[in-house]
Design a protein around this motif. Structure first.
Motif, PDB file in Angstrom:
ATOM      1  N   ALA A 161       0.841  -1.253   0.201  1.00 42.55           N
ATOM      2  CA  ALA A 161      -0.040  -0.116   0.057  1.00 42.55           C
ATOM      3  C   ALA A 161       0.821   1.358   0.139  1.00 42.55           C
ATOM      4  CB  ALA A 161      -0.903   0.091   1.214  1.00 42.55           C
ATOM      5  N   GLY A 162       2.250   1.103  -0.091  1.00 40.11           N
ATOM      6  CA  GLY A 162       3.116   2.369   0.225  1.00 40.11           C
ATOM      7  C   GLY A 162       3.080   3.035   1.363  1.00 40.11           C
ATOM      8  N   ALA A 163       2.735   2.422   2.242  1.00 39.21           N
ATOM      9  CA  ALA A 163       2.359   3.092   3.772  1.00 39.21           C
ATOM     10  C   ALA A 163       3.462   2.578   4.624  1.00 39.21           C
ATOM     11  CB  ALA A 163       1.235   2.434   4.361  1.00 39.21           C
ATOM     12  N   GLU A 164       3.643   3.633   5.724  1.00 40.20           N
ATOM     13  CA  GLU A 164       4.704   3.524   6.637  1.00 40.20           C
ATOM     14  C   GLU A 164       4.143   3.037   7.863  1.00 40.20           C
ATOM     15  OE1 GLU A 164       7.753   2.882   7.678  1.00 40.20           O
ATOM     16  OE2 GLU A 164       8.362   4.608   6.281  1.00 40.20           O
ATOM     17  N   TRP A 165       5.139   2.215   8.741  1.00 44.03           N
ATOM     18  CA  TRP A 165       4.955   1.706   9.889  1.00 44.03           C
ATOM     19  C   TRP A 165       5.440   2.723  10.874  1.00 44.03           C
ATOM     20  CZ3 TRP A 165       6.164  -4.183  11.387  1.00 44.03           C
ATOM     21  CH2 TRP A 165       5.987  -4.267  12.658  1.00 44.03           C
ATOM     22  N   VAL A 166       4.740   3.317  11.822  1.00 45.38           N
ATOM     23  CA  VAL A 166       4.980   4.085  12.723  1.00 45.38           C
ATOM     24  C   VAL A 166       5.336   3.744  14.025  1.00 45.38           C
ATOM     25  CG1 VAL A 166       4.280   6.308  13.991  1.00 45.38           C
ATOM     26  CG2 VAL A 166       3.330   5.744  11.642  1.00 45.38           C
ATOM     27  N   PRO A 167       6.645   3.837  14.458  1.00 49.71           N
ATOM     28  CA  PRO A 167       6.996   3.300  15.782  1.00 49.71           C
ATOM     29  C   PRO A 167       6.708   4.345  16.729  1.00 49.71           C
ATOM     30  CG  PRO A 167       9.019   4.166  14.729  1.00 49.71           C
ATOM     31  CD  PRO A 167       7.770   4.118  13.590  1.00 49.71           C
ATOM     32  N   HIS A 203       9.385   8.434   3.506  1.00 47.84           N
ATOM     33  CA  HIS A 203       8.794   9.406   4.484  1.00 47.84           C
ATOM     34  C   HIS A 203       8.502   8.794   5.779  1.00 47.84           C
ATOM     35  CE1 HIS A 203       8.127  11.262   0.526  1.00 47.84           C
ATOM     36  NE2 HIS A 203       8.091  12.442   1.180  1.00 47.84           N
ATOM     37  N   PRO A 204       9.610   8.216   6.456  1.00 47.16           N
ATOM     38  CA  PRO A 204       9.523   7.648   7.818  1.00 47.16           C
ATOM     39  C   PRO A 204       8.802   8.815   8.752  1.00 47.16           C
ATOM     40  CG  PRO A 204      11.794   7.934   7.249  1.00 47.16           C
ATOM     41  CD  PRO A 204      10.895   8.129   6.238  1.00 47.16           C
ATOM     42  N   ILE A 205       8.093   8.131   9.875  1.00 50.08           N
ATOM     43  CA  ILE A 205       7.418   8.966  10.857  1.00 50.08           C
ATOM     44  C   ILE A 205       8.068   8.251  12.214  1.00 50.08           C
ATOM     45  CG2 ILE A 205       5.295   9.853  11.890  1.00 50.08           C
ATOM     46  CD1 ILE A 205       4.161   9.615   9.011  1.00 50.08           C
ATOM     47  N   VAL A 206       8.421   9.063  13.269  1.00 48.80           N
ATOM     48  CA  VAL A 206       8.585   8.646  14.445  1.00 48.80           C
ATOM     49  C   VAL A 206       7.934   9.140  15.492  1.00 48.80           C
ATOM     50  CG1 VAL A 206      10.934   7.940  16.180  1.00 48.80           C
ATOM     51  CG2 VAL A 206      11.134   7.901  13.614  1.00 48.80           C
ATOM     52  N   GLU A 234      20.173   8.771   2.879  1.00 51.07           N
ATOM     53  CA  GLU A 234      19.724   7.896   1.828  1.00 51.07           C
ATOM     54  C   GLU A 234      18.560   8.677   1.199  1.00 51.07           C
ATOM     55  OE1 GLU A 234      19.945   4.001   5.023  1.00 51.07           O
ATOM     56  OE2 GLU A 234      17.970   4.925   4.304  1.00 51.07           O
ATOM     57  N   GLY A 235      18.317   9.844   1.465  1.00 55.70           N
ATOM     58  CA  GLY A 235      17.472  10.586   0.457  1.00 55.70           C
ATOM     59  C   GLY A 235      15.849  10.576   1.017  1.00 55.70           C
ATOM     60  N   ARG A 236      15.811  10.128   2.321  1.00 56.89           N
ATOM     61  CA  ARG A 236      14.485   9.991   2.865  1.00 56.89           C
ATOM     62  C   ARG A 236      14.219  11.097   3.572  1.00 56.89           C
ATOM     63  NH1 ARG A 236      13.187   4.160   3.592  1.00 56.89           N
ATOM     64  NH2 ARG A 236      15.291   2.925   3.318  1.00 56.89           N
ATOM     65  N   SER A 237      13.092  11.420   3.837  1.00 59.30           N
ATOM     66  CA  SER A 237      12.506  12.542   4.383  1.00 59.30           C
ATOM     67  C   SER A 237      11.861  12.577   5.621  1.00 59.30           C
ATOM     68  CB  SER A 237      11.493  13.574   3.213  1.00 59.30           C
ATOM     69  OG  SER A 237      11.117  14.729   3.982  1.00 59.30           O
ATOM     70  N   PRO A 238      12.416  12.370   6.704  1.00 57.53           N
ATOM     71  CA  PRO A 238      11.414  11.795   7.951  1.00 57.53           C
ATOM     72  C   PRO A 238      11.051  13.037   8.651  1.00 57.53           C
ATOM     73  CG  PRO A 238      13.868  11.965   8.375  1.00 57.53           C
ATOM     74  CD  PRO A 238      13.645  12.332   6.935  1.00 57.53           C
ATOM     75  N   THR A 239       9.969  12.463   9.526  1.00 55.47           N
ATOM     76  CA  THR A 239       9.274  13.348  10.482  1.00 55.47           C
ATOM     77  C   THR A 239       9.294  12.861  12.006  1.00 55.47           C
ATOM     78  OG1 THR A 239       7.721  13.993   8.820  1.00 55.47           O
ATOM     79  CG2 THR A 239       7.163  14.595  10.983  1.00 55.47           C
ATOM     80  N   VAL A 240       9.705  13.497  12.920  1.00 53.49           N
ATOM     81  CA  VAL A 240      10.002  12.999  14.308  1.00 53.49           C
ATOM     82  C   VAL A 240       9.152  13.978  15.098  1.00 53.49           C
ATOM     83  CG1 VAL A 240      11.631  12.582  15.880  1.00 53.49           C
ATOM     84  CG2 VAL A 240      12.321  12.010  13.811  1.00 53.49           C
TER      85      VAL A 240
END
Length: 283
Positions: A161-167, A203-206, A234-240
């Protein structure tokens, strides 16, 4: 290259007059917060879908590159458990439409009882969602963290689904017994799961929860500083998102986390200068 940081809310009584001007009308509070942080968790939508006019007010206060991670209402995730909630979902999507690109991801927070046997329900739900949004899923069932097969199954469903797993990292909170009322309350309410640092998307989210002690919170996020710096390279754009049990210093802690990552990745764009809590004096 962007790292977005934020808190669990944009208004908090301990911040008034200390970090943010006070008093402020409701139509200015998010704007003031956005000079400190460039992301926020949309937790209020979990309890009730806001009026569209309210969301329009939010959108007017922030730039298009500000990130809302907006939580789906609990009527969808907890009461209906992702089935038979089409009306609630349609109402929610219509209400948040004014956010436009500011709705960085729609956040599906699932109850701790939602386990490996329910992954098929999640897969069917994600397939029905409109492709106009990015999605992120937070699970709390221990099997997803303790057992390889459920974790791999969930990753496959999210990947499709192109979805992220939010820890939601609560390791620092539970490292030692609580020492304040806010910490004791958090011990009874927050999930106790292992830390997870694997990103599935660009686009990881923490969500990181520390302690009411600034020093303990900073010490506990060291692994995240290294992980987030690696994602950026690595070219990712995270949100923390930085939490503490009382959140009294969360605004400054979020900026400090950004600064620590930027010390490792100097090309990272700095945050804006925050709005002063008090107007400048002439003398």
């Amino acid at each position: 290259m962007r790292l977005h940081v934020g808190c669990a809310m944009w208004t908090h009584t301990p911040w008034n007059g200390r970090f943010l001007p006070h008093p402020l009308p409701p139509g200015e509070r998010l704007r003031a917060y956005s000079t400190w942080c460039d992301a926020v968790e949309g937790n209020t939508t979990f309890y009730a879908t806001p009026a569209r006019a309210t969301v329009e007010s939010w959108a007017r206060q922030i730039d298009p590159d500000f990130r809302f991670v907006v939580k789906l209402p609990k009527s969808i995730t907890h009461h209906h458990r992702l089935t038979g909630a089409e009306h609630d979902l349609h109402t929610f999507l219509d209400a948040i439409e004014p956010l436009g690109p500011r709705a960085h991801a729609l956040w599906v927070q699932l109850p701790s009882s939602f386990g490996p046997a329910d992954v098929g329900t999640l897969a069917a739900f994600l397939r029905r969602l409109p492709s106009s949004h990015r999605y992120a899923v937070e699970v709390r069932h221990r099997a997803f963290f303790d057992e390889a097969r459920p974790a791999a199954l969930l990753e496959r469903v999210l990947g499709a689904a192109g979805a992220e797993w939010v820890p939601f990292d609560t390791v620092t909170l539970f490292r030692s017994p609580p020492t304040s009322d806010a910490e004791r309350d958090a011990w009874t309410k927050k999930p106790r799961v292992p830390r997870r640092t694997r990103a599935l998307t660009g686009h990881p989210i923490v969500r990181y929860l520390g302690r009411d002690s600034v020093e303990a919170t900073v010490e506990g996020w060291r692994e995240w500083v290294a992980t987030v710096a690696g994602w950026l390279r690595e070219g990712r754009s995270p949100t923390v998102f930085i939490h503490t049990p009382d959140n009294a210093d969360a605004l400054t802690l979020a900026r400090r986390f950004h600064d620590e990552v930027r010390a490792r990745v100097p090309e990272l764009r700095p945050l804006p200068e925050p709005m002063p809590a008090e107007p400048p004096t002439l003398f």
